[in-house]
Scaffold this motif. Sequence first.
Motif, PDB file in Angstrom:
ATOM      1  N   ARG A 193      43.417  31.636  26.587  1.00  0.00           N
ATOM      2  CA  ARG A 193      44.578  32.350  27.138  1.00  0.00           C
ATOM      3  C   ARG A 193      44.226  33.001  28.480  1.00  0.00           C
ATOM      4  N   ILE A 194      43.046  33.585  28.549  1.00  0.00           N
ATOM      5  CA  ILE A 194      42.599  34.216  29.799  1.00  0.00           C
ATOM      6  C   ILE A 194      42.447  33.167  30.893  1.00  0.00           C
ATOM      7  N   LEU A 195      41.793  32.064  30.571  1.00  0.00           N
ATOM      8  CA  LEU A 195      41.531  31.028  31.575  1.00  0.00           C
ATOM      9  C   LEU A 195      42.822  30.386  32.074  1.00  0.00           C
ATOM     10  N   LEU A 305      34.462  37.676  31.347  1.00  0.00           N
ATOM     11  CA  LEU A 305      33.561  38.809  31.128  1.00  0.00           C
ATOM     12  C   LEU A 305      34.349  40.092  30.860  1.00  0.00           C
ATOM     13  N   GLN A 306      35.403  40.319  31.645  1.00  0.00           N
ATOM     14  CA  GLN A 306      36.199  41.545  31.531  1.00  0.00           C
ATOM     15  C   GLN A 306      37.295  41.445  30.472  1.00  0.00           C
ATOM     16  N   LYS A 307      37.487  40.219  29.927  1.00  0.00           N
ATOM     17  CA  LYS A 307      38.535  39.968  28.925  1.00  0.00           C
ATOM     18  C   LYS A 307      39.904  40.394  29.446  1.00  0.00           C
ATOM     19  N   SER A 308      40.171  40.038  30.692  1.00  0.00           N
ATOM     20  CA  SER A 308      41.442  40.399  31.323  1.00  0.00           C
ATOM     21  C   SER A 308      42.131  39.161  31.863  1.00  0.00           C
ATOM     22  N   GLU A 309      43.458  39.108  31.740  1.00  0.00           N
ATOM     23  CA  GLU A 309      44.228  37.979  32.233  1.00  0.00           C
ATOM     24  C   GLU A 309      44.544  38.172  33.717  1.00  0.00           C
ATOM     25  N   TRP A 310      45.032  37.116  34.337  1.00  0.00           N
ATOM     26  CA  TRP A 310      45.330  37.110  35.770  1.00  0.00           C
ATOM     27  C   TRP A 310      46.384  38.154  36.093  1.00  0.00           C
TER      28      TRP A 310
END
Length: 313
Positions: A193-195, A305-310
């Motif tokens: 989902r992040i990628l 690394l930060q587990k954050s989405e765009w």
Amino acid sequence: MAHFNYFVGIDVGKYECLVAFSHSSKILSIPNTAIGLQELIDGLEEIKSNTLIAMEATGGYEVAFWKVLHKAGFHVRQVPPAQVRSFARSKAQIAKTDRIDAKIICRFIQENPNSGRSLPSDNVLRLNRLMAKRYQLIKVRAALKCQSRQQQEEDLEELDKAHIQFLNNQISNLNAMITTLIHENHDLEEKDRILQSIPGVGPVLSASFLAFLPELGTASDKQIACLCGIAPIARDSGKYKGKRFISGGRKQVRDVLYQAALVASWHNPKIKTFFARLKSAGKPHKVCVIAAARKLATIANAMVLQKSEWQTD
């Protein structure tokens, strides 16, 4: 970081494995079976906590050994054959036999204890196998399409069309299996989902990252670039300043990442600005694409690394 006093190199074959030890000149020959593996485990049990074992990637023959040794509590690394071979040449070791390979692997991991990778999870290993098969079928289909265009006989052309359709169906089935596997695993689904939130990263590149680059989110940006094979390699000597070229890395990731960089150069605002700046500076098109691919991989690494989405600025 663990400290090791003993090192073991294993040359894994389909039927036989050769085992070399840093603390002994003896080369142990064991069958590639559960019995042979248990013999090795029993022999190393007393020094297990201080032993680092290394084996090359051999196309899958090493996986069973890797899993059982890991489950038994051993520290095991899979090391790239190309690095081991280069190491052998640096030691003036030109001859190549299974016994020599085992010794070289042992010596390589002894001098480079941080090299190689640890055993991925079962889900990542499964995803790796599915993506490797998909990559193989894509290459076969591309070759067949190229050959089909040269056919001048109608019956052979129809045969090629039928074969291509069969490959299309197989690839579609693999896509469905890959999607299901990712969605059934929380960690893989979260990273996917992040990628895929990154403009320019689609399901194929995301799955390629997850399958072939499990270090994503745990390694430095420079290490990720090297693993992808998109890091510029210097070729300078004295006053001579050679052109930088990319080399090595994991081809399955690099091939997909290159295509994604072309898309991102149009649809990802950060990559688009970066790409345009390189172009305006007079950089060759391919240099711009590789630089964009490297930046895309860097962004993906930081976001996992930060587990954050765009986030759109």
